[in-house]
Enzyme design. Structure first.
Site, PDB file in Angstrom:
ATOM      1  N   ASN A 135       0.850  -1.193   0.000  1.00 42.95           N
ATOM      2  CA  ASN A 135       0.000   0.000   0.000  1.00 42.95           C
ATOM      3  C   ASN A 135       0.882   1.239   0.000  1.00 42.95           C
ATOM      4  OD1 ASN A 135       0.546   0.835   2.827  1.00 42.95           O
ATOM      5  ND2 ASN A 135      -0.416  -1.137   3.264  1.00 42.95           N
ATOM      6  N   ASP A 169      -3.408  -6.641   4.910  1.00 42.92           N
ATOM      7  CA  ASP A 169      -4.365  -7.518   5.600  1.00 42.92           C
ATOM      8  C   ASP A 169      -4.383  -8.928   5.025  1.00 42.92           C
ATOM      9  OD1 ASP A 169      -5.367  -5.721   7.531  1.00 42.92           O
ATOM     10  OD2 ASP A 169      -6.500  -4.671   5.985  1.00 42.92           O
ATOM     11  N   LYS A 172       9.384 -15.904 -11.475  1.00 42.88           N
ATOM     12  CA  LYS A 172       8.565 -14.854 -12.081  1.00 42.88           C
ATOM     13  C   LYS A 172       7.425 -15.460 -12.916  1.00 42.88           C
ATOM     14  CE  LYS A 172       8.870 -10.841 -15.039  1.00 42.88           C
ATOM     15  NZ  LYS A 172       9.638 -10.187 -16.076  1.00 42.88           N
ATOM     16  N   PHE A 184      -3.898   3.127  15.113  1.00 47.06           N
ATOM     17  CA  PHE A 184      -4.369   4.124  14.151  1.00 47.06           C
ATOM     18  C   PHE A 184      -5.585   3.518  13.457  1.00 47.06           C
ATOM     19  CE2 PHE A 184      -1.492   7.762  13.161  1.00 47.06           C
ATOM     20  CZ  PHE A 184      -0.597   7.577  14.199  1.00 47.06           C
ATOM     21  N   LYS A 231     -12.735  -0.335  16.560  1.00 44.93           N
ATOM     22  CA  LYS A 231     -11.375  -0.883  16.649  1.00 44.93           C
ATOM     23  C   LYS A 231     -10.852  -0.812  18.082  1.00 44.93           C
ATOM     24  CE  LYS A 231     -10.178  -0.465  11.849  1.00 44.93           C
ATOM     25  NZ  LYS A 231      -9.737   0.311  10.731  1.00 44.93           N
ATOM     26  N   LYS A 276      -9.816  -4.422  19.529  1.00 48.69           N
ATOM     27  CA  LYS A 276      -8.376  -4.675  19.679  1.00 48.69           C
ATOM     28  C   LYS A 276      -7.862  -4.332  21.071  1.00 48.69           C
ATOM     29  CE  LYS A 276      -7.810  -3.769  14.733  1.00 48.69           C
ATOM     30  NZ  LYS A 276      -6.850  -3.790  13.651  1.00 48.69           N
TER      31      LYS A 276
HETATM   32  O1  PMT Z   1       3.103   6.007   6.525  1.00 43.15           O
HETATM   33  P1  PMT Z   1       2.519   7.312   6.067  1.00 43.15           P
HETATM   34  O2  PMT Z   1       2.661   7.535   4.591  1.00 43.15           O
HETATM   35  O3  PMT Z   1       3.013   8.466   6.883  1.00 43.15           O
HETATM   36  O4  PMT Z   1       0.913   7.246   6.305  1.00 43.15           O
HETATM   37  C1  PMT Z   1       0.391   7.235   7.606  1.00 43.15           C
HETATM   38  C2  PMT Z   1      -0.753   6.219   7.733  1.00 43.15           C
HETATM   39  C3  PMT Z   1      -1.928   6.652   6.893  1.00 43.15           C
HETATM   40  C4  PMT Z   1      -0.297   4.828   7.309  1.00 43.15           C
HETATM   41  C5  PMT Z   1      -1.116   6.216   9.265  1.00 43.15           C
HETATM   42  O5  PMT Z   1      -1.532   7.496   9.643  1.00 43.15           O
HETATM   43  C6  PMT Z   1      -2.228   5.203   9.556  1.00 43.15           C
HETATM   44  O6  PMT Z   1      -3.406   5.480   9.468  1.00 43.15           O
HETATM   45  N1  PMT Z   1      -1.809   3.957   9.945  1.00 43.15           N
HETATM   46  C7  PMT Z   1      -2.749   2.826  10.121  1.00 43.15           C
HETATM   47  C8  PMT Z   1      -2.997   2.146   8.799  1.00 43.15           C
HETATM   48  C9  PMT Z   1      -3.905   0.925   8.962  1.00 43.15           C
HETATM   49  O7  PMT Z   1      -3.490  -0.176   8.712  1.00 43.15           O
HETATM   50  O8  PMT Z   1      -5.101   1.224   9.453  1.00 43.15           O
HETATM   51  P2  PMT Z   1      -6.252   0.113   9.706  1.00 43.15           P
HETATM   52  O9  PMT Z   1      -7.441   0.921  10.080  1.00 43.15           O
HETATM   53  O10 PMT Z   1      -6.341  -0.809   8.550  1.00 43.15           O
HETATM   54  O11 PMT Z   1      -5.737  -0.721  10.949  1.00 43.15           O
HETATM   55  C10 PMT Z   1      -6.037  -0.335  12.284  1.00 43.15           C
HETATM   56  C11 PMT Z   1      -4.847  -0.587  13.197  1.00 43.15           C
HETATM   57  O12 PMT Z   1      -4.547  -1.994  13.205  1.00 43.15           O
HETATM   58  C12 PMT Z   1      -3.592   0.136  12.786  1.00 43.15           C
HETATM   59  O13 PMT Z   1      -2.975   0.625  13.956  1.00 43.15           O
HETATM   60  C13 PMT Z   1      -2.753  -0.948  12.125  1.00 43.15           C
HETATM   61  O14 PMT Z   1      -1.355  -0.722  12.328  1.00 43.15           O
HETATM   62  C14 PMT Z   1      -3.214  -2.216  12.853  1.00 43.15           C
HETATM   63  N2  PMT Z   1      -3.156  -3.435  12.036  1.00 43.15           N
HETATM   64  C15 PMT Z   1      -3.805  -3.533  10.855  1.00 43.15           C
HETATM   65  C16 PMT Z   1      -3.759  -4.707  10.140  1.00 43.15           C
HETATM   66  C17 PMT Z   1      -3.027  -5.805  10.669  1.00 43.15           C
HETATM   67  N3  PMT Z   1      -2.971  -6.957  10.009  1.00 43.15           N
HETATM   68  N4  PMT Z   1      -2.414  -5.690  11.845  1.00 43.15           N
HETATM   69  C18 PMT Z   1      -2.464  -4.519  12.535  1.00 43.15           C
HETATM   70  O15 PMT Z   1      -1.899  -4.416  13.630  1.00 43.15           O
END
Ligand code: PMT
Length: 407
Positions: free
Chosen positions: A217, A286, A296, A330, A344, A348
């Site tokens: 991403n 995810d 390849k 986040f 969330k 979590k």
């Molecule tokens: O890196 P930059 O370019 O500065 O951009 C910043 C950002 C947009 C990436 C950052 O501000 C942000 O929003 N990070 C969280 C991205 C994310 O995966 O969001 P989510 O809503 O899908 O996940 C929620 C939380 O679960 C997040 O804290 C994530 O780190 C965590 N997660 C998600 C998926 C996974 N398999 N394991 C996780 O721990």
């Protein structure tokens, strides 16, 4: 709010890093005026700093007409923060002894701004008791110091004396600028996370399709790195687990590079039991590709089918094992920001979530700014205006610091 940094550049090889500091400060929207000593001019031409700062550079020669226009008193009064980087043993010694015999030391002496030194010198010079005494004298008088790092020095020696890295310096200056002007110099606020251990995650993860293709991403890591740098500059011990990004971090931060979400989980699981707080700014993929190929993939047919399976949720895993750690997630959303973020927190087992609408201009992926709402497990919500990610990191850490103090 006026945000002006007067930067004193003294003669050392770390002058080249000072140019990067000016460039970073400017990107943060901070006005920068540079004063160079004569020795500094041997290392880097004033033109470099004039170009980067977009301001006339004051040198010790007093030869340029601009130097007269911005005399030492004018700059001393203009500065919110004076940053001396690199700071040689010579300039530290002069200021400690009250000597003002050139443009830089005169300005320092005439200024009532917060003054911070980023020393850079040979390890033996740095450890010399005279230099150490001078540093202690200045600290006692409210001057700030950004500790040099250890490593191979330009003089060929190994040890302490390498100027702190530009991101760390910029973060430190940022903290000084955003502090209440009434705050006592060298106050606990700047080093308020001393003794605390942080785990920060940053960047995307990449899930392999074949040796040359992957699913990922747009996360650049900027948000997570800003949190890691800010925590480090406030005294915390920081482990940064990062996916593939193009960023560098301060040498004092323990950095673990990973590729996949499962690798990120493994690294986080190892560090988690020993930390006080976790900030999960990473954007882990995810899904991973179950049928990834060793070689390849050739274009034999019009379509191919990738089988995706869900990756583990790192934050949820840590949440289920949480003891007394503060867990901050986040939420990257494009709609129903608060509702999804609140869900969330519950799913979590978080203490706080930083909810950003990643479709809003000025927020989210791969830019220097963000816009977010912080929601705590108690249901307290605060929406913040657009700010730089460094400023955002400061706010997130302020909120974590408050939580730590209440426990
Ligand atoms: O890196 P930059 O370019 O500065 O951009 C910043 C950002 C947009 C990436 C950052 O501000 C942000 O929003 N990070 C969280 C991205 C994310 O995966 O969001 P989510 O809503 O899908 O996940 C929620 C939380 O679960 C997040 O804290 C994530 O780190 C965590 N997660 C998600 C998926 C996974 N398999 N394991 C996780 O721990």
């Amino acid at each position: 709010m006026s945000r002006n940094v007067v930067m004193g550049v003294t003669g050392g090889i770390a002058c080249y890093k000072a140019a990067d500091v000016v460039s970073r400060l400017k990107k943060e929207g901070i006005e920068v005026d540079v004063i160079m000593t004569q020795n500094a001019c041997h290392f880097v031409d004033p033109l470099t700093f004039r170009t980067l700062s977009k301001n006339p550079v004051v040198t010790d020669t007093f030869a340029t007409p601009e130097a007269w226009k911005v005399g030492h008193v004018a700059l001393a009064e203009k500065a919110d923060v004076m940053l001396i980087a690199p700071a040689t043993a010579n300039v530290i010694g002069k200021v400690a002894s009250g000597i003002a015999d050139d443009m830089l030391t005169t300005t320092i002496m005439a200024s009532r701004a917060k003054i911070v030194f980023a020393p850079a010198m040979n390890v033996n010079m740095y450890e010399n008791p005279i230099v150490q005494e001078n540093i202690e004298r200045l600290k006692a008088r409210g001057y700030y110091f950004i500790e040099p790092g250890s490593g191979l020095l330009a003089c060929g020696y190994e040890g302490k004396g390498r100027m702190a890295e530009p991101p760390e310096i910029v973060n430190y200056v940022h903290r000084l600028l955003s502090e209440d002007t009434e705050a006592a110099p060298a106050s606990a606020k700047v080093r308020d996370l001393e003794g605390k251990r942080f785990l920060v995650t940053a960047g995307p993860t990449a899930e392999k399709i074949d040796p040359v293709r992957y699913i990922s991403n747009r996360s650049s890591g900027k948000m997570g790195f800003a949190v890691a740098e800010a925590a480090f500059s406030r005294g915390a011990e920081v482990t940064l687990v990062t996916g593939p990004v193009k960023l560098s971090c301060s040498p004092g931060i323990r950095r673990i590079d990973v590729s996949t979400t499962r690798e990120m989980l493994q690294a986080c699981e190892e560090v988690f039991p020993d930390v006080d707080a976790v900030v999960k700014a990473a954007a882990p993929a995810d899904f991973y590709v179950v049928n990834s190929c060793e070689h390849k993939i050739k274009k034999k047919s019009d379509t191919i089918t990738l089988e995706l399976a869900q990756n583990p949720d790192i934050l949820k895993t840590l949440g289920s094992r949480k003891k007394d750690q503060i867990l901050v997630g986040f939420a990257a959303e494009t709609r129903n920001l608060e509702a999804y973020a609140e869900k969330k927190i519950a799913d979590k087992n978080l203490d706080m979530i930083v909810a950003n609408d990643v479709s809003a201009p000025g927020a989210g992926f791969d830019i220097d700014t963000n816009i977010f709402t912080i929601i705590t497990a108690d249901g307290e919500k605060t929406a913040y205006e657009k700010m730089t990610k460094a400023e955002g990191a400061g706010i997130i850490l302020d909120r974590i610091g408050e939580m730590m103090r209440k426990r």
